[in-house]
Design a protein around this motif. Structure first.
Motif, PDB file in Angstrom:
ATOM      1  N   ASP A 211      10.515 -55.629  -2.542  1.00 64.52           N
ATOM      2  CA  ASP A 211       9.431 -54.702  -2.228  1.00 64.52           C
ATOM      3  C   ASP A 211       8.136 -55.209  -2.859  1.00 64.52           C
ATOM      4  O   ASP A 211       7.962 -55.168  -4.079  1.00 64.52           O
ATOM      5  N   GLU A 212       7.227 -55.685  -2.026  1.00 67.65           N
ATOM      6  CA  GLU A 212       5.986 -56.286  -2.523  1.00 67.65           C
ATOM      7  C   GLU A 212       5.041 -55.259  -3.151  1.00 67.65           C
ATOM      8  O   GLU A 212       4.063 -55.626  -3.793  1.00 67.65           O
ATOM      9  N   ARG A 213       5.325 -53.981  -2.955  1.00 65.77           N
ATOM     10  CA  ARG A 213       4.461 -52.966  -3.573  1.00 65.77           C
ATOM     11  C   ARG A 213       4.490 -53.049  -5.093  1.00 65.77           C
ATOM     12  O   ARG A 213       3.503 -52.736  -5.764  1.00 65.77           O
ATOM     13  N   TYR A 214       5.631 -53.483  -5.636  1.00 65.68           N
ATOM     14  CA  TYR A 214       5.718 -53.629  -7.092  1.00 65.68           C
ATOM     15  C   TYR A 214       4.795 -54.742  -7.575  1.00 65.68           C
ATOM     16  O   TYR A 214       4.281 -54.683  -8.695  1.00 65.68           O
ATOM     17  N   GLN A 215       4.594 -55.752  -6.743  1.00 72.89           N
ATOM     18  CA  GLN A 215       3.659 -56.823  -7.080  1.00 72.89           C
ATOM     19  C   GLN A 215       2.239 -56.277  -7.105  1.00 72.89           C
ATOM     20  O   GLN A 215       1.448 -56.626  -7.987  1.00 72.89           O
ATOM     21  N   ALA A 216       1.915 -55.422  -6.139  1.00 73.39           N
ATOM     22  CA  ALA A 216       0.577 -54.822  -6.088  1.00 73.39           C
ATOM     23  C   ALA A 216       0.335 -53.958  -7.326  1.00 73.39           C
ATOM     24  O   ALA A 216      -0.756 -53.966  -7.904  1.00 73.39           O
ATOM     25  N   ILE A 217       1.374 -53.221  -7.741  1.00 71.65           N
ATOM     26  CA  ILE A 217       1.253 -52.393  -8.947  1.00 71.65           C
ATOM     27  C   ILE A 217       1.078 -53.279 -10.164  1.00 71.65           C
ATOM     28  O   ILE A 217       0.282 -52.987 -11.060  1.00 71.65           O
ATOM     29  N   PHE A 218       1.828 -54.390 -10.189  1.00 72.10           N
ATOM     30  CA  PHE A 218       1.740 -55.326 -11.306  1.00 72.10           C
ATOM     31  C   PHE A 218       0.331 -55.890 -11.437  1.00 72.10           C
ATOM     32  O   PHE A 218      -0.200 -56.037 -12.537  1.00 72.10           O
ATOM     33  N   GLN A 219      -0.297 -56.191 -10.306  1.00 71.67           N
ATOM     34  CA  GLN A 219      -1.640 -56.764 -10.330  1.00 71.67           C
ATOM     35  C   GLN A 219      -2.698 -55.730 -10.744  1.00 71.67           C
ATOM     36  O   GLN A 219      -3.776 -56.080 -11.194  1.00 71.67           O
ATOM     37  N   LYS A 220      -2.381 -54.452 -10.556  1.00 70.73           N
ATOM     38  CA  LYS A 220      -3.303 -53.377 -10.943  1.00 70.73           C
ATOM     39  C   LYS A 220      -2.584 -52.412 -11.874  1.00 70.73           C
ATOM     40  O   LYS A 220      -2.523 -51.215 -11.614  1.00 70.73           O
ATOM     41  N   GLU A 221      -2.024 -52.958 -12.934  1.00 62.20           N
ATOM     42  CA  GLU A 221      -1.124 -52.169 -13.761  1.00 62.20           C
ATOM     43  C   GLU A 221      -1.833 -51.200 -14.711  1.00 62.20           C
ATOM     44  O   GLU A 221      -1.173 -50.421 -15.393  1.00 62.20           O
ATOM     45  N   ARG A 222      -3.134 -51.213 -14.793  1.00 65.03           N
ATOM     46  CA  ARG A 222      -3.833 -50.350 -15.733  1.00 65.03           C
ATOM     47  C   ARG A 222      -3.427 -48.892 -15.516  1.00 65.03           C
ATOM     48  O   ARG A 222      -3.481 -48.377 -14.402  1.00 65.03           O
ATOM     49  N   GLY A 223      -3.011 -48.241 -16.582  1.00 63.32           N
ATOM     50  CA  GLY A 223      -2.604 -46.844 -16.480  1.00 63.32           C
ATOM     51  C   GLY A 223      -1.131 -46.656 -16.178  1.00 63.32           C
ATOM     52  O   GLY A 223      -0.654 -45.533 -16.102  1.00 63.32           O
ATOM     53  N   VAL A 224      -0.389 -47.764 -16.023  1.00 64.26           N
ATOM     54  CA  VAL A 224       1.043 -47.674 -15.751  1.00 64.26           C
ATOM     55  C   VAL A 224       1.810 -47.831 -17.071  1.00 64.26           C
ATOM     56  O   VAL A 224       1.736 -48.877 -17.713  1.00 64.26           O
ATOM     57  N   HIS A 225       2.517 -46.783 -17.457  1.00 61.81           N
ATOM     58  CA  HIS A 225       3.251 -46.804 -18.724  1.00 61.81           C
ATOM     59  C   HIS A 225       4.728 -46.484 -18.554  1.00 61.81           C
ATOM     60  O   HIS A 225       5.515 -46.724 -19.469  1.00 61.81           O
ATOM     61  N   SER A 226       5.097 -45.920 -17.417  1.00 69.16           N
ATOM     62  CA  SER A 226       6.493 -45.563 -17.175  1.00 69.16           C
ATOM     63  C   SER A 226       6.786 -45.653 -15.686  1.00 69.16           C
ATOM     64  O   SER A 226       5.887 -45.873 -14.873  1.00 69.16           O
ATOM     65  N   MET A 227       8.042 -45.453 -15.321  1.00 73.53           N
ATOM     66  CA  MET A 227       8.421 -45.492 -13.923  1.00 73.53           C
ATOM     67  C   MET A 227       7.875 -44.290 -13.163  1.00 73.53           C
ATOM     68  O   MET A 227       7.760 -44.326 -11.938  1.00 73.53           O
ATOM     69  N   CYS A 228       7.530 -43.223 -13.880  1.00 71.97           N
ATOM     70  CA  CYS A 228       6.876 -42.085 -13.230  1.00 71.97           C
ATOM     71  C   CYS A 228       5.503 -42.504 -12.701  1.00 71.97           C
ATOM     72  O   CYS A 228       5.094 -42.120 -11.600  1.00 71.97           O
ATOM     73  N   ASP A 229       4.794 -43.301 -13.491  1.00 74.04           N
ATOM     74  CA  ASP A 229       3.503 -43.833 -13.050  1.00 74.04           C
ATOM     75  C   ASP A 229       3.699 -44.753 -11.850  1.00 74.04           C
ATOM     76  O   ASP A 229       2.891 -44.755 -10.919  1.00 74.04           O
ATOM     77  N   VAL A 230       4.791 -45.529 -11.881  1.00 81.26           N
ATOM     78  CA  VAL A 230       5.095 -46.427 -10.762  1.00 81.26           C
ATOM     79  C   VAL A 230       5.337 -45.609  -9.499  1.00 81.26           C
ATOM     80  O   VAL A 230       4.834 -45.942  -8.418  1.00 81.26           O
ATOM     81  N   ALA A 231       6.107 -44.516  -9.616  1.00 73.81           N
ATOM     82  CA  ALA A 231       6.398 -43.662  -8.464  1.00 73.81           C
ATOM     83  C   ALA A 231       5.119 -43.070  -7.887  1.00 73.81           C
ATOM     84  O   ALA A 231       4.943 -42.983  -6.662  1.00 73.81           O
ATOM     85  N   GLU A 232       4.198 -42.691  -8.778  1.00 74.65           N
ATOM     86  CA  GLU A 232       2.922 -42.133  -8.333  1.00 74.65           C
ATOM     87  C   GLU A 232       2.122 -43.170  -7.547  1.00 74.65           C
ATOM     88  O   GLU A 232       1.530 -42.861  -6.509  1.00 74.65           O
ATOM     89  N   ARG A 233       2.136 -44.423  -8.032  1.00 74.21           N
ATOM     90  CA  ARG A 233       1.425 -45.497  -7.323  1.00 74.21           C
ATOM     91  C   ARG A 233       2.078 -45.767  -5.965  1.00 74.21           C
ATOM     92  O   ARG A 233       1.388 -46.006  -4.976  1.00 74.21           O
ATOM     93  N   LEU A 234       3.415 -45.741  -5.930  1.00 75.29           N
ATOM     94  CA  LEU A 234       4.122 -45.978  -4.674  1.00 75.29           C
ATOM     95  C   LEU A 234       3.783 -44.896  -3.646  1.00 75.29           C
ATOM     96  O   LEU A 234       3.582 -45.182  -2.464  1.00 75.29           O
ATOM     97  N   GLU A 235       3.726 -43.654  -4.126  1.00 78.37           N
ATOM     98  CA  GLU A 235       3.394 -42.545  -3.225  1.00 78.37           C
ATOM     99  C   GLU A 235       1.971 -42.692  -2.696  1.00 78.37           C
ATOM    100  O   GLU A 235       1.701 -42.480  -1.508  1.00 78.37           O
ATOM    101  N   LYS A 236       1.069 -43.082  -3.576  1.00 82.89           N
ATOM    102  CA  LYS A 236      -0.323 -43.264  -3.184  1.00 82.89           C
ATOM    103  C   LYS A 236      -0.447 -44.380  -2.158  1.00 82.89           C
ATOM    104  O   LYS A 236      -1.202 -44.274  -1.179  1.00 82.89           O
ATOM    105  N   MET A 237       0.300 -45.474  -2.381  1.00 84.34           N
ATOM    106  CA  MET A 237       0.285 -46.586  -1.428  1.00 84.34           C
ATOM    107  C   MET A 237       0.806 -46.138  -0.067  1.00 84.34           C
ATOM    108  O   MET A 237       0.301 -46.541   0.977  1.00 84.34           O
ATOM    109  N   GLY A 238       1.840 -45.286  -0.085  1.00 84.67           N
ATOM    110  CA  GLY A 238       2.391 -44.785   1.161  1.00 84.67           C
ATOM    111  C   GLY A 238       1.398 -43.937   1.917  1.00 84.67           C
ATOM    112  O   GLY A 238       1.270 -44.040   3.145  1.00 84.67           O
ATOM    113  N   MET A 239       0.646 -43.098   1.203  1.00 81.42           N
ATOM    114  CA  MET A 239      -0.363 -42.250   1.827  1.00 81.42           C
ATOM    115  C   MET A 239      -1.488 -43.096   2.406  1.00 81.42           C
ATOM    116  O   MET A 239      -1.958 -42.868   3.523  1.00 81.42           O
ATOM    117  N   GLU A 240      -1.926 -44.097   1.632  1.00 81.69           N
ATOM    118  CA  GLU A 240      -3.004 -44.965   2.101  1.00 81.69           C
ATOM    119  C   GLU A 240      -2.578 -45.746   3.331  1.00 81.69           C
ATOM    120  O   GLU A 240      -3.354 -45.930   4.264  1.00 81.69           O
TER     121      GLU A 240
END
Length: 246
Positions: A211-240
């Motif tokens: 899943d390349e979305r994890y790479q996108a999160i990795f490149q913009k990891e600021r504010g990511v501290h837990s998998m809950c933050d990761v889930a929030e980013r994934l949801e946002k990516m899905g909406m976008e």
């Protein structure tokens, strides 16, 4: 070495993660190995084959376990995302090279070498043979003269909640992710545990899931501290993505 191995190695090479894996899996959660008691060993070793050429072996991660100035053992971790038939022979090659290196160093005492295999597959259990005798057709009469060698495989996606609770490093997050991924193919990570090595965990998830979305999160990891933050980013990516398609 494949991309998956490289990614896994980056996370496990941290002493806190390496010690946590050994303590959790081998010592049932007892804190026998401390991060500060670990020292990196050479992952490369060479051997001369029958063709006269020098070949090189490269392990995933291997470390010396020490207590004060006393060396106790050499511990290695190998990673597998799928079942490979002849992996037991590769493990015996790694361990044999580690013993040979000690002999060449003229050590007064030879350290025991331990290697464990972490299997990250989620579709099925490890179904391959774990010992070398199981992979050979031994002529009648030779059975008792052929030494066996068995590797130890830990199926991460099939660990129980109790077994996962024995981990205290980022590996606890990784183990929980694969267990949930096995149970629910569309699992969205929701573990609130704070991640210490966020870069390595995200890169690991990207490679292991594809899943390349994890790479996108990795490149913009600021504010990511837990998998809950990761889930929030994934949801946002899905909406976008949905807005973009609309």
């Amino acid at each position: 070495m494949g991309q998956k191995d490289i990614t896994e190695k980056l996370l496990e090479d941290y002493n806190d993660v390496f010690a946590d894996i050994i303590n959790g899996l081998i010592f049932k959660g007892e804190q026998r190995i401390l991060p500060e008691s670990l020292e990196n060993a050479k992952v490369h070793s060479q051997y001369k084959a029958e063709d006269g050429k020098v070949h090189e072996l490269e392990r995933d991660v291997i470390k010396y376990w020490k207590e004060k100035k006393v060396e106790l053992a050499i511990c290695g971790i190998e990673n597998q995302s799928n079942v490979k038939k002849y992996i037991p022979f590769r493990i015996i090659g790694y361990d044999g090279a580690a013993y040979r290196s000690q002999l060449l160093e003229n050590r007064k005492e030879i350290l025991p070498v331990m290697t464990i295999v972490l299997y990250f597959g989620t579709d099925h259990h490890w179904y391959g043979k774990k010992n070398i005798k199981g992979l050979m057709k031994i002529p009648e009469g030779l059975e008792e003269y052929i030494n066996d060698y068995e590797m130890k495989v830990f199926e991460i996606a099939w660990l129980t909640e109790e077994e996962i609770s024995r981990f205290h490093s980022d590996f606890k997050v990784v183990a929980n992710f694969f267990v949930q991924k096995r149970k629910h193919k569309d699992y969205i990570p929701d573990d609130p545990t704070e991640i210490r090595h966020i870069d390595e965990v995200l890169k690991l998830l990207r490679v292991m899931t594809g899943d390349e979305r994890y790479q996108a999160i990795f490149q913009k990891e600021r504010g990511v501290h837990s998998m809950c933050d990761v889930a929030e980013r994934l949801e946002k990516m899905g909406m976008e993505k949905g807005i973009e398609k609309g």
